[in-house]
Design an enzyme around this catalytic site. Sequence first.
Site, PDB file in Angstrom:
ATOM      1  CD1 TRP A  36       0.210   0.477   3.391  1.00 10.83           C
ATOM      2  CD2 TRP A  36      -0.283  -1.680   3.040  1.00 10.83           C
ATOM      3  NE1 TRP A  36       0.656  -0.245   4.472  1.00 10.83           N
ATOM      4  CE2 TRP A  36       0.363  -1.569   4.289  1.00 10.83           C
ATOM      5  CE3 TRP A  36      -0.694  -2.944   2.599  1.00 10.83           C
ATOM      6  CZ2 TRP A  36       0.609  -2.684   5.095  1.00 10.83           C
ATOM      7  CZ3 TRP A  36      -0.442  -4.040   3.409  1.00 10.83           C
ATOM      8  CH2 TRP A  36       0.198  -3.904   4.636  1.00 10.83           C
ATOM      9  NE  ARG A  37       4.627   2.354   4.673  1.00  9.83           N
ATOM     10  CZ  ARG A  37       5.343   1.961   5.717  1.00  9.83           C
ATOM     11  NH1 ARG A  37       6.506   1.367   5.523  1.00  9.83           N
ATOM     12  NH2 ARG A  37       4.904   2.140   6.947  1.00  9.83           N
ATOM     13  CD  GLU A  49      -3.647   3.288   7.842  1.00 13.36           C
ATOM     14  OE1 GLU A  49      -3.904   2.787   8.955  1.00 13.36           O
ATOM     15  OE2 GLU A  49      -2.492   3.582   7.490  1.00 13.36           O
ATOM     16  CD  GLN A  54      -8.948  -3.923  16.884  1.00 13.94           C
ATOM     17  OE1 GLN A  54      -8.291  -4.407  17.792  1.00 13.94           O
ATOM     18  NE2 GLN A  54      -9.731  -2.907  17.049  1.00 13.94           N
ATOM     19  CG  LEU A  92      -8.218  -9.380   7.432  1.00 13.57           C
ATOM     20  CD1 LEU A  92      -6.796  -9.885   7.524  1.00 13.57           C
ATOM     21  CD2 LEU A  92      -8.382  -8.595   6.127  1.00 13.57           C
ATOM     22  CE1 TYR A  94     -12.040  -7.220  16.670  1.00  8.93           C
ATOM     23  CE2 TYR A  94     -10.171  -8.164  15.510  1.00  8.93           C
ATOM     24  CZ  TYR A  94     -10.801  -7.812  16.685  1.00  8.93           C
ATOM     25  OH  TYR A  94     -10.174  -8.055  17.881  1.00  8.93           O
ATOM     26  CE1 TYR A 132      -3.780   5.458  12.891  1.00 13.55           C
ATOM     27  CE2 TYR A 132      -5.199   3.984  11.619  1.00 13.55           C
ATOM     28  CZ  TYR A 132      -3.939   4.459  11.955  1.00 13.55           C
ATOM     29  OH  TYR A 132      -2.840   3.945  11.324  1.00 13.55           O
ATOM     30  CG  ASP A 150      -2.508   3.485  15.873  1.00 10.56           C
ATOM     31  OD1 ASP A 150      -1.573   4.143  16.376  1.00 10.56           O
ATOM     32  OD2 ASP A 150      -2.320   2.572  15.050  1.00 10.56           O
ATOM     33  CB  CYS A 211      16.051   2.878  23.772  1.00 10.82           C
ATOM     34  SG  CYS A 211      14.422   2.696  24.534  1.00 10.82           S
ATOM     35  CB  CYS A 214      15.249   4.937  19.238  1.00  7.49           C
ATOM     36  SG  CYS A 214      13.903   6.098  19.034  1.00  7.49           S
ATOM     37  CB  CYS A 220      13.056   9.465  23.939  1.00  7.37           C
ATOM     38  SG  CYS A 220      11.877   8.405  24.787  1.00  7.37           S
TER      39      CYS A 220
HETATM   40  S1  SF4 Z   1      10.935   6.591  21.402  1.00  3.82           S
HETATM   41 FE1  SF4 Z   1      12.007   6.526  23.358  1.00  3.82          FE
HETATM   42  S2  SF4 Z   1      11.250   4.671  24.336  1.00  3.82           S
HETATM   43 FE2  SF4 Z   1      10.739   4.536  22.182  1.00  3.82          FE
HETATM   44  S3  SF4 Z   1      12.449   3.421  21.291  1.00  3.82           S
HETATM   45 FE3  SF4 Z   1      12.890   5.612  21.065  1.00  3.82          FE
HETATM   46  S4  SF4 Z   1      14.126   6.071  22.839  1.00  3.82           S
HETATM   47 FE4  SF4 Z   1      13.134   4.157  23.279  1.00  3.82          FE
END
Ligand code: SF4
Length: 362
Positions: A36-37, A49, A54, A92, A94, A132, A150, A211, A214, A220
């Site tokens: 879908w992208r 979407e 779910q 699927l 629902y 959403y 969501d 993290c 990330c 964060c």
């Molecule tokens: S947004 Fe924050 S909690 Fe989530 S993965 Fe990144 S550093 Fe970790």
Amino acid sequence: MNNQERANQTLNEFDIQSFQEDLIQWFKKEQRILPWRENQDPYRVWVSEIMLQQTRVDTVIPYFNHFMDKFPTPESLAEADEQEVLKAWEGLGYYSRARNLQTAVREVVEEYGGVVPSDPGELGSLKGVGPYTKGAILSIAYDTPEPAVDGNVMRVLSRILNVDDDIAKPKTRKLFEELVRGVISDKDPSSFNQGMMELGAMICTPKSPSCMLCPVQEYCRAFDKGIETTLPVKSSKKKQKKIPYKLILIENEKGEVLIEQRPGDGLLASLWQYPMIPMKDLGPESAKVWFLDEYGLDIEWKEKLEEVKHVFSHLIWEMEVVRVTLKGGELNRERARFVEKQTIDDYPFPVSHQKAHKYVNP
Ligand code: SF4
């Protein structure tokens, strides 16, 4: 303090612009290739979407491809028979999603010439298009800076901004919508919202967020405080009610098997199933009397084949698949019929009942 004031206060001293840039850059580089992208066609975005609600991405991909082959345009979906649509959705879950989607697409064809509306009011008034889905279509397909919030987005944002409101409460979503309005990129809202979703799916996962990988770790607040796994706050749901049933496999003298269509509204509406006897207040003998009353057929227990459990969001079916012998009587139940075993696959069945197909056509 209202939501807007809280959002302003929460975003005070948050480096919005750098956050947007880092998130979008990461998304553009790392995004998964998903069918879908391929383009920004609002109809495709909409279908994806709805399917993704779910349901896991891996599960959705083959269904999405098949659905798009079968119903490539709003017109083709609008014209299709509802049973055909349910068949394409079979497995699927629902199923009201599929019915609502078709109802809404019919409105799009009739009222808007087959063009998915880009006006938030018009789009949001379509059946099954909640806040959403509306936000996802407007941002992903129409590049409009609308929030698409969501559970995933609430989780990610609750950590980044250290918000500890209970995300199980409906009013909390409104706060998060305000927060997204505050941080969303006006230049590329499509990549921004998809980046938030992708981050929630790939990195900032519920139990053990990655993290160290990330792309927005430096922004964060939860990571900074070492409290990322304590967020989001989510009060637990009520326990699902368990309902015991006997799922009945019964043949007539021609070797045909009894199936019935569920009512047109409510749980699994309009899908087909084998007859089910609700056993909560019944013993084996009174269950036979119940069946005679409800179906007009006199039965004898033959063999228990399997136990099947199916978990819905609010209840659990505990079903015993039972083969019975038809002793007499005349079928008098509306929506029920004996059909040739080979035709079973032509009818859309919920997954729980599909499990009994193997006893009908071994
Ligand atoms: S947004 Fe924050 S909690 Fe989530 S993965 Fe990144 S550093 Fe970790």
